[in-house]
Design an enzyme around this catalytic site. Structure first.
Site, PDB file in Angstrom:
ATOM      1  N   TYR A  56       0.824  -1.273  -0.006  1.00 39.75           N
ATOM      2  CA  TYR A  56       0.042   0.036  -0.068  1.00 39.75           C
ATOM      3  C   TYR A  56       0.835   1.316   0.010  1.00 39.75           C
ATOM      4  O   TYR A  56       0.322   2.534  -0.119  1.00 39.75           O
ATOM      5  CB  TYR A  56      -0.964   0.005   1.313  1.00 39.75           C
ATOM      6  N   LYS A  70       3.732 -15.215   2.564  1.00 38.54           N
ATOM      7  CA  LYS A  70       3.751 -15.976   1.572  1.00 38.54           C
ATOM      8  C   LYS A  70       5.158 -16.372   1.127  1.00 38.54           C
ATOM      9  O   LYS A  70       5.724 -16.145   0.000  1.00 38.54           O
ATOM     10  CB  LYS A  70       2.972 -15.460   0.518  1.00 38.54           C
ATOM     11  N   ASP A 114      -2.506 -18.207   2.553  1.00 31.54           N
ATOM     12  CA  ASP A 114      -3.732 -19.062   2.098  1.00 31.54           C
ATOM     13  C   ASP A 114      -4.301 -19.745   2.879  1.00 31.54           C
ATOM     14  O   ASP A 114      -5.649 -20.120   2.978  1.00 31.54           O
ATOM     15  CB  ASP A 114      -3.615 -19.318   0.610  1.00 31.54           C
ATOM     16  N   ASP A 130      -4.806  -6.761   6.329  1.00 24.76           N
ATOM     17  CA  ASP A 130      -6.206  -5.950   5.765  1.00 24.76           C
ATOM     18  C   ASP A 130      -7.172  -7.135   5.496  1.00 24.76           C
ATOM     19  O   ASP A 130      -8.354  -6.859   6.006  1.00 24.76           O
ATOM     20  CB  ASP A 130      -5.763  -5.134   4.547  1.00 24.76           C
ATOM     21  N   ASP A 185     -10.386  -8.709   8.092  1.00 24.61           N
ATOM     22  CA  ASP A 185     -11.867  -8.459   7.641  1.00 24.61           C
ATOM     23  C   ASP A 185     -12.528  -9.867   7.959  1.00 24.61           C
ATOM     24  O   ASP A 185     -13.659 -10.112   8.306  1.00 24.61           O
ATOM     25  CB  ASP A 185     -12.070  -7.875   6.200  1.00 24.61           C
TER      26      ASP A 185
END
Ligand code: NAD
Length: 360
Positions: free
Chosen positions: A146, A195, A227, A251, A255
């Site tokens: 970001y 990852k 994942d 992020d 959620d």
């Protein structure tokens, strides 16, 4: 104690929910003999309307001079609001990103806690939920994808977009330390999510987290690919204590974690730096669809204010008092519309705030 609090009511339901949190803070101040002084500043759409930009330098200075920031939420309907016709750097969320960067808030804490009274709101099966879950997502907030360099350019007759994911050892080390510190106060387990089978930034992340872990022999550390973590959150959320991860993964996972608690209106968050300064806000957005109707759930914002007392002002007893008052009200059957179910008493946003004050 005397504390200066910067207040950003923001957009949508922001002013409604922040007003309830201020009511509760005033009641705490009275009961425990503290003085909280509030200074309002604008950010997001409210600032665009007045100043033409989502955050002014003057507003940042006010925040910097205070002991903590309490934020409602910013932004409007992203398809219909004129704020989203502006170029990206002038849109509401640019104000929030700038504030986080200017204040050096690199650690985002999001608890995902399933209240016993709200078990029916959890979308998971009873055998998965068992006696509930209680996890903390620790997300890096000022690095990664970001904040990396980005550009869109035409190459060989077609548009190509680039976003860079950059992390330094220093950035990883400071968030990892924060994660382990929090785990020491909880169930002493850290799940570091990356990852590392694909990304260089993740391989560095894993190396630095392993180094930091050596200073915390009491804490159990596990590494998990992002994942797999997304799957484990719905398969067995009870396994998690602190989930430590980088900006974009955090992020998305935070959620998901909030969704498995069944109610976004209940989830608080804190953004911290090395000292005790922090910015506290609900995990949800500005809910423009229900703004101005006095039906929003103010509990996430009130719990964020409780986090402010705990993490910035070292007022554990006061924070406990707020959390216990909320548990009591849920037990007594009071619900805002988002967590309403059969057999309970539906109340407005302001009534929920009043009930919490009465039960303090
Ligand atoms: P949202 O969280 O605002 O709303 C999603 C759904 O949840 C809506 O149906 C809403 O009514 C409901 N909801 C959210 N909070 C609630 C509450 N306290 N009580 C009852 N119901 C509640 O997400 P969105 O619709 O994707 O975003 C709306 C705006 O908020 C966008 O402009 C977005 O960019 C912004 N946003 C801001 C922040 C922030 O300020 N940190 C975070 C997320 C989204």
């Amino acid at each position: 104690m005397e504390k200066k609090i910067t207040v950003i009511k923001g957009d949508g339901i922001g002013p409604e929910i922040v007003n309830e949190a201020l009511k509760v803070l005033d009641a705490v101040a009275k009961k425990y003999n503290h003085t909280f002084t509030y200074t309002d500043i604008l950010m997001g759409g409210a600032s665009i309307d007045v100043h033409g930009v989502p955050l002014t330098d003057e507003a940042i200075e006010v925040a910097k001079a205070s002991d903590a920031v309490l934020l409602g939420s910013i932004g409007g309907d992203t398809t219909t609001s004129p704020w989203y016709q502006l170029e990206p750097s002038l849109r509401p969320e640019a104000g929030l990103l700038k504030m986080r960067k200017e204040l050096g808030l690199f650690a985002n804490l999001r608890p995902a806690y399933l209240y016993n009274e709200l078990k029916e709101a959890c979308p998971l099966k009873e055998e998965i939920i068992q006696d509930g879950f209680d996890m903390m997502i620790m997300r890096e907030l000022t690095g990664g994808l970001y904040f990396g360099e980005r550009k869109t350019q035409e190459i060989d007759g077609q548009m190509v977009a680039h976003d860079n994911l950059v992390y330094s050892e220093k950035e990883i080390r400071r968030i990892a330390k924060r994660g382990f510190d929090i785990a020491m106060k909880r169930r002493q387990k850290v799940t570091s999510v990356d990852k590392a089978n694909v990304l260089d930034s993740s391989r560095l992340w894993r190396k630095v987290v392993n180094e930091v872990a050596r200073d915390y022999p009491e804490v159990e550390l596990e590494h998990m690919l992002v994942d797999n973590c997304a799957m484990q959150l719905v398969r067995n959320p009870r396994q998690f204590d602190v989930i430590l991860t980088e900006n974009m993964f955090g992020d998305i996972l935070s959620d998901e974690a909030s969704m498995v608690t069944g109610s976004i209106g209940m989830l608080s968050s804190a953004s911290l730096r090395d000292d005790c300064f922090g910015m506290y806000e609900p995990s949800h957005g500005s809910a423009p669809d229900i703004a101005g109707k006095n039906i929003a759930n103010p509990i996430a914002t009130i719990l964020s204010a409780a986090m402010m007392l705990r993490y910035s002002f070292d007022m554990d007893e006061e924070a406990d008092a707020i959390e216990n008052a909320i548990k009591k009200i849920l037990k007594d059957g009071y619900r805002t519309i988002d967590i309403m179910s059969k057999g309970h008493k539906e109340v407005s946003c302001s009534k929920m705030g009043d009930l919490i004050v009465e039960n303090l």
